[in-house]
Write a protein that holds these residues in place. Structure first.
Motif, PDB file in Angstrom:
ATOM      1  N   ARG A 287       0.301  -2.670  -7.846  1.00  0.00           N
ATOM      2  CA  ARG A 287      -0.983  -2.604  -7.152  1.00  0.00           C
ATOM      3  C   ARG A 287      -0.901  -3.411  -5.856  1.00  0.00           C
ATOM      4  O   ARG A 287      -0.123  -4.354  -5.745  1.00  0.00           O
ATOM      5  CB  ARG A 287      -2.098  -3.182  -8.032  1.00  0.00           C
ATOM      6  CG  ARG A 287      -2.448  -2.320  -9.240  1.00  0.00           C
ATOM      7  CD  ARG A 287      -3.464  -3.035 -10.109  1.00  0.00           C
ATOM      8  NE  ARG A 287      -3.944  -2.214 -11.206  1.00  0.00           N
ATOM      9  CZ  ARG A 287      -5.036  -1.470 -11.161  1.00  0.00           C
ATOM     10  NH1 ARG A 287      -5.753  -1.426 -10.044  1.00  0.00           N
ATOM     11  NH2 ARG A 287      -5.418  -0.769 -12.208  1.00  0.00           N
ATOM     12  N   ALA A 288      -1.748  -3.029  -4.893  1.00  0.00           N
ATOM     13  CA  ALA A 288      -1.831  -3.798  -3.650  1.00  0.00           C
ATOM     14  C   ALA A 288      -2.485  -5.146  -3.926  1.00  0.00           C
ATOM     15  O   ALA A 288      -3.385  -5.258  -4.753  1.00  0.00           O
ATOM     16  CB  ALA A 288      -2.643  -3.028  -2.615  1.00  0.00           C
ATOM     17  N   HIS A 289      -2.025  -6.205  -3.233  1.00  0.00           N
ATOM     18  CA  HIS A 289      -2.581  -7.546  -3.370  1.00  0.00           C
ATOM     19  C   HIS A 289      -2.998  -8.080  -2.002  1.00  0.00           C
ATOM     20  O   HIS A 289      -2.533  -7.591  -0.966  1.00  0.00           O
ATOM     21  CB  HIS A 289      -1.562  -8.491  -4.009  1.00  0.00           C
ATOM     22  CG  HIS A 289      -1.276  -8.172  -5.439  1.00  0.00           C
ATOM     23  ND1 HIS A 289      -0.399  -7.173  -5.818  1.00  0.00           N
ATOM     24  CD2 HIS A 289      -1.754  -8.716  -6.596  1.00  0.00           C
ATOM     25  CE1 HIS A 289      -0.349  -7.124  -7.137  1.00  0.00           C
ATOM     26  NE2 HIS A 289      -1.151  -8.039  -7.630  1.00  0.00           N
ATOM     27  N   GLY A 290      -3.865  -9.091  -2.043  1.00  0.00           N
ATOM     28  CA  GLY A 290      -4.382  -9.648  -0.803  1.00  0.00           C
ATOM     29  C   GLY A 290      -3.359 -10.401   0.013  1.00  0.00           C
ATOM     30  O   GLY A 290      -3.515 -10.549   1.224  1.00  0.00           O
TER      31      GLY A 290
ATOM     32  N   TYR B 285     -11.439 -11.199  -2.639  1.00  0.00           N
ATOM     33  CA  TYR B 285     -10.788  -9.941  -2.280  1.00  0.00           C
ATOM     34  C   TYR B 285     -11.185  -8.858  -3.276  1.00  0.00           C
ATOM     35  O   TYR B 285     -11.252  -9.110  -4.481  1.00  0.00           O
ATOM     36  CB  TYR B 285      -9.259 -10.069  -2.326  1.00  0.00           C
ATOM     37  CG  TYR B 285      -8.656 -11.142  -1.455  1.00  0.00           C
ATOM     38  CD1 TYR B 285      -8.110 -10.838  -0.212  1.00  0.00           C
ATOM     39  CD2 TYR B 285      -8.597 -12.466  -1.895  1.00  0.00           C
ATOM     40  CE1 TYR B 285      -7.518 -11.818   0.577  1.00  0.00           C
ATOM     41  CE2 TYR B 285      -8.020 -13.461  -1.116  1.00  0.00           C
ATOM     42  CZ  TYR B 285      -7.483 -13.125   0.110  1.00  0.00           C
ATOM     43  OH  TYR B 285      -6.914 -14.097   0.892  1.00  0.00           O
TER      44      TYR B 285
ATOM     45  N   TYR C 112     -10.132  -4.597  -3.957  1.00  0.00           N
ATOM     46  CA  TYR C 112      -9.231  -3.541  -3.534  1.00  0.00           C
ATOM     47  C   TYR C 112      -9.700  -2.192  -4.071  1.00  0.00           C
ATOM     48  O   TYR C 112     -10.392  -2.123  -5.083  1.00  0.00           O
ATOM     49  CB  TYR C 112      -7.809  -3.819  -4.040  1.00  0.00           C
ATOM     50  CG  TYR C 112      -7.342  -5.216  -3.748  1.00  0.00           C
ATOM     51  CD1 TYR C 112      -6.854  -5.554  -2.492  1.00  0.00           C
ATOM     52  CD2 TYR C 112      -7.418  -6.204  -4.723  1.00  0.00           C
ATOM     53  CE1 TYR C 112      -6.428  -6.843  -2.223  1.00  0.00           C
ATOM     54  CE2 TYR C 112      -7.003  -7.504  -4.459  1.00  0.00           C
ATOM     55  CZ  TYR C 112      -6.507  -7.811  -3.198  1.00  0.00           C
ATOM     56  OH  TYR C 112      -6.105  -9.086  -2.935  1.00  0.00           O
TER      57      TYR C 112
END
Length: 303
Positions: free
Chosen positions: A125-128, A192, A194
């Motif tokens: 997964r995308a992270h900050g 954050y 997402y």
């Protein structure tokens, strides 16, 4: 108790006593409360150390209560005799004596034979932000209330900077969290969210770390009330050393069965493997590893 489990308990008991009688920092911790008894560890003194752990966790209101000390002394006696050493008790020893990552790993490895869980996350997964630290020790406690809801999560963590300028830790948490309190070691920072459902908050550390420097911090997470749950998960991207996980149930609302489980995703999908666990007398299930990496672990249960 199986023969394998009995051998693990006996070997862990011997290792634990050796550490408490030969490691100066551990000896100083219990000798504040009492001197050696017949050349051995003073079990009542050790019980007082464990009582302080229970007090700080909120399990008891008075760490000097004679009934508490007597109960813990009996637990210490059974542990040192190699008869009974629940995971929660070993976790309390580790926390109370502030044991090193190496000693933590050796103790858990001896008790459970568990080493690691790695590489189960299939889709990242995308992270900050990128990860610029490693976790040296992690204590996770989830608290389930009488309505079968997750009420609170308490985390104690020690991290080491992988580069200069590390000033925060990115905490990925459940989407139904309503409040995060940093108890010590930092303060809450940027939030954050997402598109894939991952939610995180920065914990800004009390000081900026240089490469190789360490910091410890503690935080609590609170959740939407009356939201019934049957699992809790903890993800790890890079290697996390000595994770110690605990889920606490009220004694009048215990699950029928509980398992340590491993998943492929932070929130989605079914577990991919599991290990049945027994609850302690206080209603706690515990599981510990030497390390985890690129995985999601936790507990699931049935009411």
């Amino acid at each position: 108790m199986t023969d394998k489990r009995s051998a693990g308990v006996a070997a862990t008991a011997a290792l634990l006593q050796r550490l408490l009688t030969t490691t100066p920092q551990y000896m100083r911790t219990w000798r504040v409360h009492g001197q050696r008894a017949r050349g051995e560890v003073n079990q009542r003194a050790v019980a007082r150390v464990l009582a302080q752990v229970e007090y700080e966790r909120g399990d008891i209101s008075d760490p000097t209560d004679p009934l508490v000390i007597r109960r813990l002394k009996n637990s210490v006696h059974r542990a040192f005799a190699g008869r009974s050493l629940p995971g929660q008790l070993l976790a309390d020893f580790i926390e109370g004596f502030n044991m090193t990552p190496d000693d933590q790993g050796n103790l858990w490895r001896t008790l459970t034979g568990s080493h690691a869980v790695e590489g189960t996350i299939r889709t990242s997964r995308a992270h900050g932000k990128r990860q610029w630290h490693r976790t040296l020790s992690l204590f996770e406690h989830w608290y389930i209330d009488e309505r079968s809801a997750l009420s609170r999560r308490r985390t104690v963590q020690c991290v080491e900077a992988l580069e200069d300028g590390v000033d925060s830790y990115l905490y990925n948490h459940e989407p139904h969290a309503t409040q995060i309190d940093v108890i010590h070691g930092g303060r809450l920072g940027r939030h954050y969210e997402y598109g894939e459902g991952l939610i995180s908050d920065d914990i800004v550390l009390d000081r900026v770390l240089g490469k190789g420097e360490r910091a410890s911090f503690e935080y609590q997470t609170f959740y939407e009330p009356d939201r019934r749950v049957t699992e809790v998960r903890r993800p790890a991207r890079k290697r996390t050393y000595n994770p110690s996980l605990h889920v606490h149930f009220p004694r009048n609302a215990l699950p029928r069965s509980v398992w340590f489980a491993v998943w492929e995703d932070h929130y989605l999908g079914m577990h991919i493997r599991e290990t049945p666990l027994a609850l302690s007398d206080s209603g706690t299930a515990a599981y510990c590893l030497e390390h985890m990496e690129q995985t999601v672990i936790g507990f699931r249960w049935e009411w």
